[in-house]
Design an enzyme around this catalytic site. Structure first.
Site, PDB file in Angstrom:
ATOM      1  N   ILE A 184       0.900  -1.152   0.000  1.00  0.00           N
ATOM      2  CA  ILE A 184       0.000   0.000   0.000  1.00  0.00           C
ATOM      3  C   ILE A 184       0.937   1.199   0.000  1.00  0.00           C
ATOM      4  O   ILE A 184       1.485   1.570   1.037  1.00  0.00           O
ATOM      5  CB  ILE A 184      -0.939  -0.007   1.211  1.00  0.00           C
ATOM      6  CG1 ILE A 184      -1.755  -1.282   1.175  1.00  0.00           C
ATOM      7  CG2 ILE A 184      -1.772   1.265   1.227  1.00  0.00           C
ATOM      8  CD1 ILE A 184      -2.940  -1.348   2.034  1.00  0.00           C
ATOM      9  N   PRO A 185       1.173   1.790  -1.166  1.00  0.00           N
ATOM     10  CA  PRO A 185       2.268   2.747  -1.341  1.00  0.00           C
ATOM     11  C   PRO A 185       1.983   4.157  -0.817  1.00  0.00           C
ATOM     12  O   PRO A 185       1.892   5.115  -1.574  1.00  0.00           O
ATOM     13  CB  PRO A 185       2.487   2.739  -2.848  1.00  0.00           C
ATOM     14  CG  PRO A 185       1.136   2.447  -3.413  1.00  0.00           C
ATOM     15  CD  PRO A 185       0.498   1.496  -2.432  1.00  0.00           C
ATOM     16  N   CYS A 186       1.874   4.282   0.494  1.00  0.00           N
ATOM     17  CA  CYS A 186       1.638   5.605   1.070  1.00  0.00           C
ATOM     18  C   CYS A 186       2.856   6.516   0.884  1.00  0.00           C
ATOM     19  O   CYS A 186       2.738   7.733   1.034  1.00  0.00           O
ATOM     20  CB  CYS A 186       1.233   5.511   2.534  1.00  0.00           C
ATOM     21  SG  CYS A 186       2.350   4.576   3.563  1.00  0.00           S
ATOM     22  N   HIS A 187       3.994   5.947   0.498  1.00  0.00           N
ATOM     23  CA  HIS A 187       5.168   6.785   0.214  1.00  0.00           C
ATOM     24  C   HIS A 187       4.943   7.650  -1.023  1.00  0.00           C
ATOM     25  O   HIS A 187       5.673   8.608  -1.247  1.00  0.00           O
ATOM     26  CB  HIS A 187       6.430   5.918   0.048  1.00  0.00           C
ATOM     27  CG  HIS A 187       6.380   4.980  -1.111  1.00  0.00           C
ATOM     28  ND1 HIS A 187       5.765   3.744  -1.043  1.00  0.00           N
ATOM     29  CD2 HIS A 187       6.849   5.095  -2.380  1.00  0.00           C
ATOM     30  CE1 HIS A 187       5.867   3.143  -2.214  1.00  0.00           C
ATOM     31  NE2 HIS A 187       6.525   3.942  -3.051  1.00  0.00           N
ATOM     32  N   ARG A 188       3.925   7.359  -1.814  1.00  0.00           N
ATOM     33  CA  ARG A 188       3.638   8.128  -3.026  1.00  0.00           C
ATOM     34  C   ARG A 188       2.754   9.353  -2.768  1.00  0.00           C
ATOM     35  O   ARG A 188       2.309  10.005  -3.700  1.00  0.00           O
ATOM     36  CB  ARG A 188       2.986   7.229  -4.071  1.00  0.00           C
ATOM     37  CG  ARG A 188       3.908   6.117  -4.533  1.00  0.00           C
ATOM     38  CD  ARG A 188       3.283   5.228  -5.579  1.00  0.00           C
ATOM     39  NE  ARG A 188       4.182   4.120  -5.854  1.00  0.00           N
ATOM     40  CZ  ARG A 188       3.784   2.904  -6.218  1.00  0.00           C
ATOM     41  NH1 ARG A 188       2.506   2.646  -6.377  1.00  0.00           N
ATOM     42  NH2 ARG A 188       4.672   1.946  -6.432  1.00  0.00           N
TER      43      ARG A 188
END
Length: 179
Positions: free
Chosen positions: A147-151
């Site tokens: 779940i790419p919350c870094h984006r």
């Protein structure tokens, strides 16, 4: 009278969670899965701290360290960290509120190399005034990279807080060709 069996809530002793610890380019990595899918991908500096976080997240679960299937998943996730363009299409076992799940689903739709602001993400899920709640859902994410919350960036395009550290966020975005 029917005796339908109720499923126990997540983390109960009847639900084993298999996990493996290792290293990746971002430091220590823990990957855990239940019978339904990945339930934790944690990053950090110390493996012991990641193991403690898993215990806190699933206090009633039977945690099984080093299972062969967990080791395979660990290798797959570590490979994805190194080469995000290969994709990571694994079943996920998400535990969160309905709002968090909406945010996490929207995050999964952001392709590698792309970013959104917290405000754009809030608008995308139909809750344009819920920017802080979106940030909170990102912070509650226990499935790093899947779940790419870094984006998600600040409105000015700058890096802001990241559960696993801003340096890791920057490194992930660099790997994706963003920074």
């Amino acid at each position: 009278m029917s005796s339908a069996r109720k499923m126990p809530p997540p983390g109960r002793p009847t639900m084993p969670i298999r996990f493996a610890l290792g290293q990746c380019a971002l430091g220590a990595l823990l990957v855990a899965h239940s019978g339904s899918g990945l339930c934790a991908i944690l990053l950090g500096d110390r493996p012991e701290a990641l193991r403690d976080e898993l215990r806190q997240r699933f206090p009633q679960a039977e945690l099984i360290d080093g299972a062969a299937d967990a080791e395979r998943l660990l290798a797959q996730v570590a490979g994805f960290v190194e080469a995000p363009w290969i994709g990571l299409d694994l079943p996920l076992d998400l535990h969160g509120t309905a709002f968090q799940q909406r945010v996490w689903q929207a995050l999964r739709a952001i392709p590698a190399g792309s970013t959104l602001s917290y405000a754009e993400l809030a608008a995308r899920i139909g809750a344009p005034k819920a920017v802080r709640a979106v940030a909170g859902a990102c912070a509650a994410n226990a499935l790093a990279v899947a779940i790419p919350c870094h984006r998600v960036l600040r409105s000015d395009g700058g890096l802001s807080g990241y559960r696993w550290g801003v340096a890791r966020k920057r490194a992930l975005l660099e790997r994706e060709g963003r920074e």
